[in-house]
Scaffold this motif. Structure first.
Motif, short mmCIF file in Angstrom:
data_model
loop_
_atom_site.label_atom_id
_atom_site.label_comp_id
_atom_site.label_asym_id
_atom_site.label_seq_id
_atom_site.Cartn_x
_atom_site.Cartn_y
_atom_site.Cartn_z
N ALA A 195 -0.85 -18.68 -11.13
CA ALA A 195 -1.99 -17.84 -10.78
C ALA A 195 -2.21 -17.81 -9.28
N TRP A 196 -2.09 -18.97 -8.62
CA TRP A 196 -2.26 -19.00 -7.17
C TRP A 196 -1.15 -18.23 -6.46
N LYS A 197 0.05 -18.34 -6.95
CA LYS A 197 1.16 -17.59 -6.35
C LYS A 197 0.93 -16.10 -6.50
N PHE A 198 0.47 -15.68 -7.67
CA PHE A 198 0.17 -14.27 -7.91
C PHE A 198 -0.88 -13.76 -6.93
N ILE A 199 -1.99 -14.49 -6.81
CA ILE A 199 -3.10 -13.99 -5.99
C ILE A 199 -2.75 -14.01 -4.51
N LEU A 200 -2.03 -15.02 -4.06
CA LEU A 200 -1.68 -15.09 -2.64
C LEU A 200 -0.71 -13.98 -2.24
N TYR A 201 0.32 -13.78 -3.03
CA TYR A 201 1.28 -12.71 -2.73
C TYR A 201 0.59 -11.35 -2.69
N THR A 202 -0.17 -11.05 -3.74
CA THR A 202 -0.75 -9.72 -3.84
C THR A 202 -1.86 -9.49 -2.81
N LEU A 203 -2.64 -10.52 -2.51
CA LEU A 203 -3.69 -10.36 -1.50
C LEU A 203 -3.10 -10.16 -0.11
N LEU A 204 -2.06 -10.92 0.22
CA LEU A 204 -1.43 -10.73 1.53
C LEU A 204 -0.83 -9.34 1.65
N GLY A 205 -0.19 -8.87 0.59
CA GLY A 205 0.34 -7.51 0.61
C GLY A 205 -0.75 -6.48 0.75
N VAL A 252 -3.70 -6.81 2.25
CA VAL A 252 -4.25 -6.80 3.62
C VAL A 252 -3.40 -5.91 4.52
N VAL A 253 -2.09 -6.05 4.40
CA VAL A 253 -1.19 -5.21 5.20
C VAL A 253 -1.34 -3.74 4.79
N MET A 254 -1.47 -3.49 3.49
CA MET A 254 -1.63 -2.12 3.00
C MET A 254 -2.92 -1.50 3.53
N LEU A 255 -4.00 -2.26 3.58
CA LEU A 255 -5.27 -1.73 4.09
C LEU A 255 -5.13 -1.27 5.54
N LEU A 256 -4.40 -2.02 6.35
CA LEU A 256 -4.19 -1.61 7.74
C LEU A 256 -3.49 -0.25 7.80
N GLY A 257 -2.51 -0.04 6.94
CA GLY A 257 -1.81 1.23 6.91
C GLY A 257 -2.71 2.37 6.46
N THR A 277 4.82 -2.06 2.23
CA THR A 277 4.94 -3.50 1.99
C THR A 277 3.95 -3.94 0.91
N GLY A 278 2.70 -3.48 1.02
CA GLY A 278 1.71 -3.84 0.01
C GLY A 278 2.07 -3.31 -1.36
N LEU A 279 2.56 -2.07 -1.42
CA LEU A 279 2.94 -1.49 -2.71
C LEU A 279 4.18 -2.17 -3.27
N ALA A 280 5.11 -2.57 -2.39
CA ALA A 280 6.35 -3.21 -2.84
C ALA A 280 6.07 -4.57 -3.48
N VAL A 281 5.06 -5.29 -2.97
CA VAL A 281 4.70 -6.57 -3.58
C VAL A 281 4.20 -6.35 -5.00
#
Length: 517
Positions: A171-181, A183-188, A226-230
């Motif tokens: 669960a932690w791996k899921f949330i960390l990967y997707t949240l980091l992706g 954040v990058v997507m929001l910038l775009g 990047t965000g969508l690819a995650v």
């Protein structure tokens, strides 16, 4: 129609709130637990009925036009609007999402995963449904981001509280990967909105990137992609997926594979292709390369898991198969042609139906044996489904041959059209490169057939030297009810692909032409 779409998006949230309230005495039935599970079935059933009504009321002669639209000013200072609508691209995804949530609610009513309060489980499922439906219905970039993020917390808790072994780490791996992706997507997304002066996806698609410089488009594609690819997940950003699927409860795996992965590929089609066409044109060869590698990588990982003695988990194997199947979706998108994009959208729906069915079946096997380990299921005292539970074996064999792309079933058309798109990519893209990707993808289909047939042989046929096989509980009535619609739709889409392509093709033609077709 306008009310129906708004209802479909908002009603699950109201249902989630109601699920947490005390059960009225007259509705408790045998127990409060049964009442709240029945509430989940009722709400998801009403949403499915509304989605069917929306589909029947949809103008099928104009699938390229957004219908059932709502456009209300929300935050004037940022020019953000509550803008909803569906066209031929989003309508099939909306309908499939409503169907899968209803089938999961029915399945959970009879087979609730072990965990905390059923009230919390039902509420989380309904919040998750609202977020996924909103993702396919909103037409504002920031609303898309909010809906995209809305699903993360419910899925995290479904894995962490109702999952199996190693659920906390997964669960932690899921949330960390997707949240980091994200954040990058929001910038775009902010980069596009601030440079173009609007977050409206319809206006941006009609503008077709003319208001954005080439550098802005490149940065936007890199960040949003990047965000969508995650979320898709694309190799090499996929490593959270096998752990999440292995640990998740059965319905969590069904929804994760059948619905949530589609949010990533939908974003590529809805946002990047029409809004940043020049940037996508530059990155398309690289996207195609990652997709081709993902196809082969996912298949090889599955083959490794099928080897005797490797203790391969069937849920993990299906998760890796999703990496390969979503590679075909990304390859179709990377071709930037109507053929390829239509293939990607078809493969999205096919994957949701077939992989959802596979996770249901593996969950049923795990319930019966207490394990989804392939060596255990293939041992002398293992499943041997053809002899012990023939109907369950038949369902598993059907799902496997559908997943490997047998002609006449839904899995065939999406992958074939994606390969055709790579055979003749959009003007300006390197044809030799895409021909290479097509060849690699075609090789991946052979690997897919190999590992799925090995799974069927080992799990369904069993060990011929083991002697007479003891009886095993075959398919229960509630399982039959939850799985049969997926089988029927897989056959329907395979035999009559025009049902789906007739919706998507006009919308794709318009989308790739910048809203002018």
């Amino acid at each position: 129609m306008q009310f129906l779409l708004a209802f479909i998006v908002a009603a699950p949230l109201l249902g989630a709130v109601a699920a947490l309230l005390p059960v009225p005495p007259g509705l408790k039935g045998k127990s409060p637990e049964q009442a709240v599970l029945r509430h989940g079935v009722t709400v998801t059933g009403v949403i499915l009925a509304a989605a069917v009504a929306l589909t029947l009321g949809f103008d099928h002669d104009a699938p390229s036009r957004f219908q059932a639209t709502t456009d209300i000013s929300w935050i004037q200072a940022l020019n953000i609007r509550i803008h909803l609508g569906v066209d031929g691209i989003s309508l099939p995804l909306l309908l499939m999402t409503a169907l899968l949530f209803f089938l999961c609610a029915v399945y959970s009513y009879f087979k609730l995963p072990a965990g905390p309060s059923p009230k919390a489980f039902v509420a989380l499922i309904l919040v998750l449904e609202s977020g996924t439906l909103a993702t396919f219905a909103v037409l504002d970039l920031l609303l898309f981001f909010l809906a995209f993020e809305m699903v993360l917390i419910p899925m995290y808790f479904l894995i962490a509280r109702w999952g199996g072994a190693q659920r906390q780490a997964a669960a932690w791996k899921f949330i960390l990967y997707t949240l980091l992706g994200s954040v990058v997507m929001l910038l775009g997304l902010l980069l596009i909105g601030l440079n173009s002066g609007t977050f409206d996806m319809v206006a941006l698609a009609s503008d077709n990137g003319s208001g954005l410089s080439h550098t802005t488009q490149l940065l936007a594609v890199l960040a949003i992609g990047t965000g969508l690819a995650v979320k898709t997940p694309m190799w090499p950003l996929h490593s959270w997926l096998p752990d999440a699927h292995t640990a998740a409860p059965t319905v969590g795996s069904v929804l994760l594979a059948g619905v949530m992965l589609k949010m990533g590929t939908y974003g590529f089609v809805r946002i990047l292709l029409p809004v940043t066409p020049d940037g996508m044109h530059t990155f398309a060869p690289y996207l195609g390369a990652f997709a081709a590698v993902g196809i082969v990588y996912g298949s090889l990982a599955c083959l490794a898991l099928t080897r005797k003695g490797n203790k391969g988990d069937l849920k993990r194997l299906i998760a890796y198969s999703s990496v390969g199947h979503m590679g075909f979706v990304l390859l179709g998108i990377a071709s930037m042609t109507p053929t390829g994009v239509n293939g990607a959208l078809f493969a999205n729906i096919a994957h949701g139906l077939i992989t959802g069915l596979l996770f249901f079946l593996v969950g049923a096997l795990k319930d019966r044996y207490g394990s989804s380990d392939l060596d255990t299921l293939a041992g002398a005292t293992g499943a041997a489904l053809y002899g012990r539970a023939p109907r369950l074996g038949a369902f598993l064999a059907f799902a496997a041959v559908a997943s490997l792309g047998l002609p006449g079933l839904a899995g065939f058309w999406g992958e074939m059209l994606a390969l055709f798109g790579a055979f003749d990519p959009a003007a300006g893209l390197s044809r030799p490169a895409f021909l290479t990707y097509m060849a690699v993808g075609a090789f991946g289909t052979l690997l897919t057939a190999a590992y799925l047939l090995i799974v069927v042989r080992r799990v369904c046929m069993g060990d011929p030297k083991a002697g007479p096989a003891p009886a095993l509980a075959d398919i229960q009535t509630y399982e039959f009810a939850a799985w049969t619609p997926l089988v029927a739709l897989t056959v329907l889409a395979g035999l009559w692909p025009a049902v789906l392509l007739g919706l998507t093709d006009p919308a794709v033609q318009k989308l790739l032409a910048g809203g002018n077709a």
